[in-house]
Design a protein around this motif. Sequence first.
Motif, PDB file in Angstrom:
ATOM      1  N   ASP A  60      63.221  -2.626  38.813  1.00  0.00           N
ATOM      2  CA  ASP A  60      62.502  -1.344  38.809  1.00  0.00           C
ATOM      3  C   ASP A  60      61.031  -1.554  39.135  1.00  0.00           C
ATOM      4  OD1 ASP A  60      64.776   0.046  38.201  1.00  0.00           O
ATOM      5  OD2 ASP A  60      64.409   0.068  36.033  1.00  0.00           O
ATOM      6  N   ARG A  89      60.637  -2.401  42.817  1.00  0.00           N
ATOM      7  CA  ARG A  89      60.778  -1.199  43.670  1.00  0.00           C
ATOM      8  C   ARG A  89      59.487  -0.397  43.703  1.00  0.00           C
ATOM      9  NH1 ARG A  89      66.392  -0.880  41.970  1.00  0.00           N
ATOM     10  NH2 ARG A  89      65.780   0.254  40.097  1.00  0.00           N
ATOM     11  N   ARG A  90      58.834  -0.250  42.567  1.00  0.00           N
ATOM     12  CA  ARG A  90      57.593   0.527  42.524  1.00  0.00           C
ATOM     13  C   ARG A  90      56.498  -0.126  43.366  1.00  0.00           C
ATOM     14  NH1 ARG A  90      59.089   1.149  37.049  1.00  0.00           N
ATOM     15  NH2 ARG A  90      57.684  -0.553  36.419  1.00  0.00           N
ATOM     16  N   ARG A 125      68.380  -2.259  45.649  1.00  0.00           N
ATOM     17  CA  ARG A 125      69.341  -1.250  45.154  1.00  0.00           C
ATOM     18  C   ARG A 125      70.760  -1.793  45.191  1.00  0.00           C
ATOM     19  NH1 ARG A 125      67.925   3.967  44.401  1.00  0.00           N
ATOM     20  NH2 ARG A 125      70.079   4.606  44.828  1.00  0.00           N
TER      21      ARG A 125
END
Length: 331
Positions: free
Chosen positions: A24, A27-28, A78
């Motif tokens: 997570d 991804r940011r 993902r």
Amino acid sequence: MGEHEHSHGHGHDHAGHSHGATADSDRRWLAGALAVIVAFLLAEVVAGLVAGSLALLSDAAHMLTDAASLVLALWAIRLAARPAEGRMTYGWKRAEILSAQANGLTLLGLSIWLTYEAVRRLIHPPEVTGGLVLATALAGIVVNVLASWMINRANRTSLNVEGAYQHILNDLFAFIATAVAGLIIMFTGFDRADGIATLIVVVLMVKAGVGLVRASGRIFLEAAPAYLDPIEIGREMAEVDSVVEVHDLHIWEITSGTPSLSAHILVAPGADSQAVRAAVAGMLADTHHIDHSVLQVDYTDHEECPDTEHDHIPHCQDAHGPVHRKSIATN
């Protein structure tokens, strides 16, 4: 009769939770870098066309691959987050390695095109607007420093993230070379500096591309990670109490930073095979950070390993790779 014992690394739930949190965060940071890169890419294409600068257009082309590499990296993250199920018994973690290899091949392919264009412009240099080249390059340095910082905040032990990082870092070097070329053109009128700057960038791109292709290729070929020595690990396993022989030793990675090991271990008759298995697995985890090990433990008189004369120690026939045995002290 022999006895089969299998060992598997534990703590997967904890690791999965940690990996999810890391994914997570990655991804940011990657999404933020992508937004910065795309915004500047559009401006640089316009500036390169107006200035007639190959260095600027090559930087823009490189930034387009930067954006593509970030999109690919986000997509791979993902995919890798999907659970292992059905035929995908390892899940989709190796999608990250596919992404890293694609990034490496893209760098190499782009370097071929840029080499051709740079040489062509060295032979027939076009007129280049040095001031616009310099201004755009300086802005590009700022943008790429910001993007590089954002990606560096992500988990670069992932070959997928490292592939995207190498794209951005090479683009930063490209802008530095382009800025120098702009200065030279402004003060000397030496238009060939534009092509020379491009060739400097090509060298950096080839180095990064080869590194990514080599690292991802090792994983696809199931080679042991570069930081682990199978021969040394085999010897250490053989030195564990009650171990007589270690063979069929395999070390590989499903994705970067997740080493796995499997081996067949023969122990002396009467030894506690469970205790031996636990001792070997503990040594692998503590010494080499191999948390996922699959160990088949049998006694030396196991029916699948008939006695054969080889230094008076029985072993399985047709073992894959070297056979490791406990060193014998001499008086």
